[in-house]
Structure formats: structure tokens, C-alpha cells
Design a protein around this motif. Structure first.
Motif, PDB file in Angstrom:
ATOM      1  N   VAL A  16       0.842  -1.200   0.000  1.00  0.00           N
ATOM      2  CA  VAL A  16       0.000   0.000   0.000  1.00  0.00           C
ATOM      3  C   VAL A  16       0.875   1.246   0.000  1.00  0.00           C
ATOM      4  O   VAL A  16       0.578   2.233  -0.688  1.00  0.00           O
ATOM      5  CB  VAL A  16      -0.944  -0.011   1.222  1.00  0.00           C
ATOM      6  N   SER A  17       1.961   1.217   0.761  1.00  0.00           N
ATOM      7  CA  SER A  17       2.890   2.347   0.808  1.00  0.00           C
ATOM      8  C   SER A  17       3.508   2.605  -0.562  1.00  0.00           C
ATOM      9  O   SER A  17       3.619   3.760  -0.993  1.00  0.00           O
ATOM     10  CB  SER A  17       3.986   2.072   1.839  1.00  0.00           C
ATOM     11  N   ALA A  18       3.918   1.536  -1.236  1.00  0.00           N
ATOM     12  CA  ALA A  18       4.556   1.677  -2.549  1.00  0.00           C
ATOM     13  C   ALA A  18       3.590   2.232  -3.589  1.00  0.00           C
ATOM     14  O   ALA A  18       3.966   3.036  -4.454  1.00  0.00           O
ATOM     15  CB  ALA A  18       5.103   0.335  -3.010  1.00  0.00           C
ATOM     16  N   MET A  19       2.328   1.828  -3.525  1.00  0.00           N
ATOM     17  CA  MET A  19       1.335   2.262  -4.511  1.00  0.00           C
ATOM     18  C   MET A  19       0.719   3.617  -4.167  1.00  0.00           C
ATOM     19  O   MET A  19       0.088   4.246  -5.014  1.00  0.00           O
ATOM     20  CB  MET A  19       0.229   1.206  -4.635  1.00  0.00           C
ATOM     21  N   GLY A  20       0.841   4.033  -2.898  1.00  0.00           N
ATOM     22  CA  GLY A  20       0.272   5.315  -2.487  1.00  0.00           C
ATOM     23  C   GLY A  20      -1.235   5.303  -2.381  1.00  0.00           C
ATOM     24  O   GLY A  20      -1.879   6.352  -2.464  1.00  0.00           O
ATOM     25  N   THR A  21      -1.826   4.118  -2.197  1.00  0.00           N
ATOM     26  CA  THR A  21      -3.285   4.008  -2.122  1.00  0.00           C
ATOM     27  C   THR A  21      -3.763   4.106  -0.673  1.00  0.00           C
ATOM     28  O   THR A  21      -2.962   4.045   0.272  1.00  0.00           O
ATOM     29  CB  THR A  21      -3.749   2.677  -2.718  1.00  0.00           C
ATOM     30  N   GLU A  22      -5.067   4.238  -0.515  1.00  0.00           N
ATOM     31  CA  GLU A  22      -5.669   4.280   0.815  1.00  0.00           C
ATOM     32  C   GLU A  22      -5.972   2.865   1.288  1.00  0.00           C
ATOM     33  O   GLU A  22      -6.149   1.945   0.489  1.00  0.00           O
ATOM     34  CB  GLU A  22      -6.955   5.117   0.783  1.00  0.00           C
ATOM     35  N   LEU A  23      -6.050   2.721   2.593  1.00  0.00           N
ATOM     36  CA  LEU A  23      -6.277   1.416   3.200  1.00  0.00           C
ATOM     37  C   LEU A  23      -7.207   1.566   4.395  1.00  0.00           C
ATOM     38  O   LEU A  23      -7.101   2.530   5.151  1.00  0.00           O
ATOM     39  CB  LEU A  23      -4.937   0.828   3.660  1.00  0.00           C
ATOM     40  N   ASP A  24      -8.118   0.610   4.555  1.00  0.00           N
ATOM     41  CA  ASP A  24      -8.948   0.571   5.757  1.00  0.00           C
ATOM     42  C   ASP A  24      -8.182  -0.213   6.816  1.00  0.00           C
ATOM     43  O   ASP A  24      -8.118  -1.446   6.777  1.00  0.00           O
ATOM     44  CB  ASP A  24     -10.295  -0.091   5.467  1.00  0.00           C
ATOM     45  N   LEU A  25      -7.568   0.505   7.757  1.00  0.00           N
ATOM     46  CA  LEU A  25      -6.730  -0.137   8.765  1.00  0.00           C
ATOM     47  C   LEU A  25      -7.555  -1.039   9.676  1.00  0.00           C
ATOM     48  O   LEU A  25      -7.068  -2.080  10.137  1.00  0.00           O
ATOM     49  CB  LEU A  25      -6.000   0.929   9.593  1.00  0.00           C
ATOM     50  N   GLN A  26      -8.798  -0.660   9.936  1.00  0.00           N
ATOM     51  CA  GLN A  26      -9.652  -1.500  10.775  1.00  0.00           C
ATOM     52  C   GLN A  26      -9.876  -2.850  10.110  1.00  0.00           C
ATOM     53  O   GLN A  26      -9.834  -3.890  10.772  1.00  0.00           O
ATOM     54  CB  GLN A  26     -10.999  -0.811  11.041  1.00  0.00           C
ATOM     55  N   GLU A  27     -10.115  -2.846   8.805  1.00  0.00           N
ATOM     56  CA  GLU A  27     -10.303  -4.092   8.058  1.00  0.00           C
ATOM     57  C   GLU A  27      -9.062  -4.980   8.181  1.00  0.00           C
ATOM     58  O   GLU A  27      -9.158  -6.195   8.365  1.00  0.00           O
ATOM     59  CB  GLU A  27     -10.580  -3.766   6.593  1.00  0.00           C
ATOM     60  N   MET A  28      -7.876  -4.361   8.077  1.00  0.00           N
ATOM     61  CA  MET A  28      -6.636  -5.133   8.177  1.00  0.00           C
ATOM     62  C   MET A  28      -6.495  -5.762   9.562  1.00  0.00           C
ATOM     63  O   MET A  28      -6.124  -6.933   9.691  1.00  0.00           O
ATOM     64  CB  MET A  28      -5.424  -4.238   7.893  1.00  0.00           C
ATOM     65  N   PHE A  29      -6.770  -4.987  10.599  1.00  0.00           N
ATOM     66  CA  PHE A  29      -6.643  -5.518  11.954  1.00  0.00           C
ATOM     67  C   PHE A  29      -7.693  -6.598  12.230  1.00  0.00           C
ATOM     68  O   PHE A  29      -7.426  -7.564  12.968  1.00  0.00           O
ATOM     69  CB  PHE A  29      -6.754  -4.391  12.978  1.00  0.00           C
ATOM     70  N   GLN A  30      -8.878  -6.456  11.662  1.00  0.00           N
ATOM     71  CA  GLN A  30      -9.910  -7.489  11.829  1.00  0.00           C
ATOM     72  C   GLN A  30      -9.461  -8.804  11.202  1.00  0.00           C
ATOM     73  O   GLN A  30      -9.650  -9.879  11.778  1.00  0.00           O
ATOM     74  CB  GLN A  30     -11.228  -7.025  11.211  1.00  0.00           C
ATOM     75  N   ARG A  31      -8.883  -8.722  10.012  1.00  0.00           N
ATOM     76  CA  ARG A  31      -8.383  -9.927   9.345  1.00  0.00           C
ATOM     77  C   ARG A  31      -7.213 -10.526  10.133  1.00  0.00           C
ATOM     78  O   ARG A  31      -7.114 -11.753  10.290  1.00  0.00           O
ATOM     79  CB  ARG A  31      -7.955  -9.604   7.916  1.00  0.00           C
ATOM     80  N   LEU A  32      -6.324  -9.673  10.601  1.00  0.00           N
ATOM     81  CA  LEU A  32      -5.174 -10.135  11.369  1.00  0.00           C
ATOM     82  C   LEU A  32      -5.614 -10.894  12.619  1.00  0.00           C
ATOM     83  O   LEU A  32      -5.150 -12.020  12.883  1.00  0.00           O
ATOM     84  CB  LEU A  32      -4.297  -8.936  11.760  1.00  0.00           C
ATOM     85  N   THR A  33      -6.475 -10.291  13.414  1.00  0.00           N
ATOM     86  CA  THR A  33      -6.869 -10.911  14.680  1.00  0.00           C
ATOM     87  C   THR A  33      -7.784 -12.112  14.461  1.00  0.00           C
ATOM     88  O   THR A  33      -7.810 -13.026  15.291  1.00  0.00           O
ATOM     89  CB  THR A  33      -7.550  -9.887  15.613  1.00  0.00           C
ATOM     90  N   PHE A  34      -8.532 -12.134  13.356  1.00  0.00           N
ATOM     91  CA  PHE A  34      -9.335 -13.317  13.042  1.00  0.00           C
ATOM     92  C   PHE A  34      -8.419 -14.503  12.769  1.00  0.00           C
ATOM     93  O   PHE A  34      -8.610 -15.598  13.299  1.00  0.00           O
ATOM     94  CB  PHE A  34     -10.237 -13.049  11.839  1.00  0.00           C
ATOM     95  N   ASP A  35      -7.386 -14.271  11.956  1.00  0.00           N
ATOM     96  CA  ASP A  35      -6.427 -15.338  11.661  1.00  0.00           C
ATOM     97  C   ASP A  35      -5.709 -15.793  12.930  1.00  0.00           C
ATOM     98  O   ASP A  35      -5.579 -16.997  13.194  1.00  0.00           O
ATOM     99  CB  ASP A  35      -5.391 -14.857  10.646  1.00  0.00           C
ATOM    100  N   CYS A  36      -5.222 -14.825  13.720  1.00  0.00           N
ATOM    101  CA  CYS A  36      -4.497 -15.169  14.954  1.00  0.00           C
ATOM    102  C   CYS A  36      -5.390 -15.945  15.924  1.00  0.00           C
ATOM    103  O   CYS A  36      -4.949 -16.931  16.531  1.00  0.00           O
ATOM    104  CB  CYS A  36      -3.973 -13.904  15.632  1.00  0.00           C
ATOM    105  N   SER A  37      -6.624 -15.505  16.083  1.00  0.00           N
ATOM    106  CA  SER A  37      -7.546 -16.179  17.003  1.00  0.00           C
ATOM    107  C   SER A  37      -7.842 -17.599  16.546  1.00  0.00           C
ATOM    108  O   SER A  37      -7.891 -18.531  17.362  1.00  0.00           O
ATOM    109  CB  SER A  37      -8.845 -15.384  17.136  1.00  0.00           C
ATOM    110  N   CYS A  38      -8.047 -17.772  15.246  1.00  0.00           N
ATOM    111  CA  CYS A  38      -8.335 -19.114  14.719  1.00  0.00           C
ATOM    112  C   CYS A  38      -7.133 -20.037  14.903  1.00  0.00           C
ATOM    113  O   CYS A  38      -7.291 -21.220  15.229  1.00  0.00           O
ATOM    114  CB  CYS A  38      -8.718 -19.032  13.247  1.00  0.00           C
ATOM    115  N   VAL A  39      -5.928 -19.511  14.703  1.00  0.00           N
ATOM    116  CA  VAL A  39      -4.713 -20.313  14.892  1.00  0.00           C
ATOM    117  C   VAL A  39      -4.577 -20.723  16.357  1.00  0.00           C
ATOM    118  O   VAL A  39      -4.313 -21.896  16.677  1.00  0.00           O
ATOM    119  CB  VAL A  39      -3.460 -19.538  14.430  1.00  0.00           C
TER     120      VAL A  39
END
Length: 516
Positions: free
Chosen positions: A179-202
Motif C-alpha cells: 500500500v505504501s509503494a502504490m500510495g493508495t488508501e487502506l482501511d486499517l480497521q479491516e486489516m486488523f480485523q483480518r489479522l486478529t481473526f487469523d491469529c484467534s483461529c490459529v
């Protein structure tokens, strides 16, 4: 002749009748609009809700439902911390709402046994089955002892840090770099939701759904959790008869909630089935494997797969969106308080060992202990935006709270945790400011506050069992991101709490990412 005359005048009578109906309807609509505008303006002022005949205080609640947390805080400020909400007549919706620390301590600790979750709570949170968050009495005690023994396993505690770092390194960091390289916007909440969903499932199921990757796959089970949390809070606001009717008819949010429940059930059943086939006695340290090892003993009680499902579901719920919500609010608070962000970055540089390329790599949990200011920043985020903003209790017997308010068994008790972090009477005049030093002692260590004042992890016998685990995960994520990237919130992005049982952002958190 008379019949002919009546037929001639019949259309005239019908026309006259229609005119009367039209004029009456117009007058009623005008009267309704005038009343509604007056009523709307009155209820949206910062004042205590009006108790109307028949409707009770429900109109004010419904008008402010989209901002329920801030509305509750306004009511708490005006009522000195405790307020009796009167529901519509015969609706059984009377609620005593409190944010008074003395009342909270009394309900959650001193007179704990008189304030169980109760049958009403179980109906509202039926999506969680009979798990630890719903259970009372002996069932709750047995589940808590079992889960506590699983969490204390040293191999499991070690896997918390390792699995979280693995997911951050393989998933979150590459996405932020892209995202940094492309200069695009990102929904940080969406990223953290995916991160913690994966971590919790593991950690809970021993299964990685891989939702956090550059392809951003759509996983129905991950979205089902988020929707369920929103629908459950809605049940606190609507009369039970109304949401139960929607549930029976399978329409609206209740219809979708039923679908989400089926999706979650299917996902958990599949994970449990896969674990049974691949279970290795000494190699897996996720909670489901540990649970299966306990059940494998000769004297272990017979436990149905439904109970397995409920136990695992409650553990997933505990770790998934609660951590992602805290991280989202934390990075928003950093972005809006750049001086505090600089201090935390400096602390990371001074206390952690960097690799040859100047980037921090996680090695063990002990190295995070010296990040006192980061710990304070996370506590401030939890104080201002506790993951669970409201809690619902039900007294078994009539009682009198320390504030002097009497309460009977037919009156629900609602603890407004969100309000507790925003009241001057509890945290002083700077209660709305983000001040990590609030949590730093005079000797430079971590300052602690009583659990009935800092209520993010609950208090009393039902205190959160995963508190330390949560801090480890949040510190790993925060340190890794802050050491590598600068997060800037997109200009004019609206930020407000979502009407959900977990305090997430209504519109996500749109950011731009740049490398440090």
C-alpha cells in the motif's frame, strides 16, 4: 324514483367523503410533523430523556440509537452516574444504567452472586450458545477453571507471541509495504480485523483461514462475526417482542443474524472435524488440541460436540474483534496526537534491539516489558474506547446499590463502561485527552488502577482471563507497525463508534501508509 336519485347522488357522496378523508389526513400529517419536529429537537438536546405516557423513554433511545454510547455518556453526566430508564408500558424494558465505580464494584465483585447474566442475557446473546460468556453458576465455574488451565500452559503462552509475529511478518507487513509503494488508501480497521481473526483461529482452533493476504479474500465466517456483534446490541435497544417477531419471520437484521449463526456453526464444526482427523497428542498447542487432550483422559466427562463448539466460539469472540478494535482506536489516537506518537517511537528505538536493516524482529515476550509508554498508550485507548462498551446484568433479588438506588429483579442493570472512561468524576478534567503518562508511575514503571475504575478487562470473578495475552499481541502489532511505517488518517474521514456490542469504528479507518 328514490333509487334513481340515490344513484345520481352516490358519486357526489363518495366524492365528499374522499375530500373529508383527504383534509383530515392532511391535518393529521401537519400536526404529526409539528409534534415530531418539536419532539426531535427536545430529545436530541443534551438532557435527560423524557418519560412519555405509554411510550416511556423509548422515543429518546430510538432517536439516539445510532450514537448510543455517547448518548449513554451524556445521560450519565447529567444524572451523576446512575439513571433509571423507563421503557414502554408492559414491555419489561426498565433499565438501571450506571457508570458509578462504587456500583460497578458492588455488582461485579462485592455482591457478585446477586447479579448473574440471567435468562434475558442468554436470550439476547443466543448466538454464543452456552459458552463461558453466557453461563452462570456451576457451568460458568467449570468452564472458567478449564479455560484457565488451558491458558496457563507454557507451550500455549509461547505460541501466542510466535504465531502473532508470524502472521504480522507474513501478512500485515507485506500488505502495508504494498500500500505504501502504490500510495493508495487502506482501511486499517479491516486489516486488523483480518489479522486478529487469523491469529484467534490459529490459537483457538489450530486452523489458519489466511484472510490476511494481498488478495483480500472474502470469508463469510469472518464477516458473520462482525454482523452478529452489531445485531446483538440492537436487541438491547428494541423491545424483545419486536426482534423476536423478526427472528420468527426471518426478516431484517434478525433474518441475516440467523444466516450468520449457521455460517459460524458450519465453520466451527468443520474445524473441529479436521482437528479430530489431524490431532497429534504432543505437537499441537492450540486451545482445541489442549481441550482434546484433557478429554482423552480415562476419567474425562463425556462432552458433546455442541459444547465444544460453544467453548471454542466464546474463545474466538473474546480475542477476535476486541483486540482489532483496540488497535484501530490506538492508531487513530496516535495519528491525532503526533507528540505522543513520537515519544512511543523513541521508546521503541531505545529499548528494543534492531536488526542489521534497522527493523525490529520479535524474539520473545520478555523484550516487550520495557515498553512502558506503549503500554500506557494502549491503556489509554482501552480507557477511552473499551472493546465492550456496555454490559448487561440481572439481579436475582431486590437490592440497593451504594449510590442509594433500589433495584428489583424485573429491572435490567446496564453498566456503561464506555461512559466510565469519559467522566471527570472518575478521571479528572483531562478525561477526554490521550495521555499515556497517566499510566506511568513516579518510579517510571507501569501504574495500575483498580479494575472497577479501569474496566476494560471487566472486574471481580469474571475478570478477563486473556488480559496478558491481549497485551502481548497488541504490543507486537503496534511495535512492528510503528517501527516500519507512518500512519496518516485520510483527511475528513469520519470517525465514530459503530452501534455494535464490540466498539468498532462505524466507517472503518481510512489511512495512508508511508515507510519510516
Amino acid at each position: 324514483m328514490s333509487k334513481k336519485i340515490s344513484k345520481i347522488f352516490e358519486p357526489m357522496h363518495n366524492h365528499r367523503y374522499n375530500e373529508i378523508l383527504m383534509y383530515t389526513g392532511t391535518l393529521f400529517a401537519i400536526f404529526f410533523l409539528i409534534f415530531f419536529r418539536y419532539f426531535l429537537a427536545k430529545e436530541r438536546k443534551k438532557s435527560l430523556p423524557t418519560n412519555y405516557p405509554v411510550l416511556g423513554m423509548m422515543p429518546g433511545l430510538l432517536l439516539n440509537a445510532s450514537r448510543i454510547y455517547d448518548y449513554a455518556t451524556e445521560v450519565m453526566e447529567l444524572s451523576e452516574g446512575t439513571f433509571l430508564f423507563k421503557g414502554p408500558w408492559f414491555s419489561n424494558m426498565d433499565m438501571l444504567v450506571t457508570s458509578d465505580p462504587a456500583n460497578v464494584q458492588y455488582i461485579l465483585s462485592k455482591n457478585f452472586h446477586n447479579f448473574p447474566k440471567g435468562p434475558e442475557f442468554k436470550k439476547i446473546f443466543d448466538v454464543l450458545g452456552d459458552g463461558i460468556f453466557i453461563a452462570d453458576a456451576e457451568s460458568w465455574e467449570n468452564q472458567r477453571k478449564l479455560i484457565m488451565s488451558l491458558l496457563k500452559n507454557l507451550d500455549f503462552q509461547k505460541s501466542v507471541g510466535e504465531s502473532t509475529w508470524s502472521k504480522v511478518k507474513s501478512g500485515l507487513i507485506p500488505i502495508l509495504e504494498s500500500v505504501s509503494a502504490m500510495g493508495t488508501e487502506l482501511d486499517l480497521q479491516e486489516m486488523f480485523q483480518r489479522l486478529t481473526f487469523d491469529c484467534s483461529c490459529v490459537l483457538v482452533l489450530g486452523h489458519d483461514p489466511n484472510s490476511l493476504c494481498l488478495e483480500f479474500p472474502h470469508l463469510p465466517e469472518e464477516k458473520a462475526f462482525t454482523f452478529a456483534e452489531e445485531a446483538v446490541l440492537r436487541r438491547h435497544i428494541l423491545p424483545e417482542s419486536l426482534w423476536k417477531l423478526q427472528k420468527w419471520l426471518k426478516i431484517g437484521k434478525e433474518g441475516k443474524l440467523s444466516e450468520c449463526k449457521e455460517i459460524i456453526d458450519q465453520y466451527l464444526s468443520n474445524c473441529i472435524s479436521l482437528k479430530k482427523k489431524s490431532f497429534k497428542e504432543e505437537e499441537d498447542f492450540d486451545l482445541l488440541s489442549s481441550y482434546m487432550r484433557l478429554l482423552a483422559h480415562e476419567n474425562a466427562p463425556e462432552i458433546s460436540e455442541e459444547v465444544w463448539r460453544d467453548t471454542m466460539l466464546n474463545l474466538l469472540f473474546a480475542g477476535k474483534d476486541t483486540i482489532s478494535a483496540t488497535l484501530t482506536w490506538f492508531f487513530w489516537l496516535l495519528a491525532t496526537n503526533p507528540e505522543e506518537e513520537k515519544k512511543i517511537r523513541q521508546e521503541i528505538l531505545e529499548n528494543l534491539r534492531m536488526s542489521e536493516v534497522g527493523k525490529w524482529e520479535f524474539s520473545n515476550m520478555n523484550e516487550l516489558n520495557g515498553l512502558i509508554r506503549l503500554h500506557g498508550g494502549l491503556c489509554e485507548s482501552l480507557r477511552l474506547f473499551p472493546p465492550i462498551g456496555l454490559q448487561h446484568k440481572a439481579p436475582l433479588n431486590p437490592d440497593i446499590l451504594p449510590s442509594g438506588h433500589p433495584i428489583s429483579p424485573n429491572v435490567k442493570t446496564v453498566l456503561s463502561f464506555y461512559s466510565m472512561g469519559r467522566l471527570e468524576s472518575i478521571w479528572g478534567q483531562n478525561c477526554l485527552e490521550f495521555k499515556p503518562e497517566r499510566w506511568i508511575s513516579e518510579t517510571g514503571g507501569i501504574k495500575t488502577e483498580p479494575s472497577f475504575k479501569f474496566i476494560a478487562f471487566n472486574a471481580g470473578p469474571r475478570s478477563c482471563l486473556g488480559k496478558e495475552m491481549s497485551f502481548v499481541q497488541m504490543k507486537i502489532v503496534a511495535t512492528a507497525v510503528m517501527n516500519r511505517f507512518h500512519i496518516q488518517v485520510v483527511e475528513d474521514h469520519p470517525v465514530s463508534p459503530r452501534t455494535s456490542v464490540v466498539l468498532q469504528m462505524k466507517h472503518g479507518l481510512k489511512v495512508k501508509v508511508s515507510k519510516k
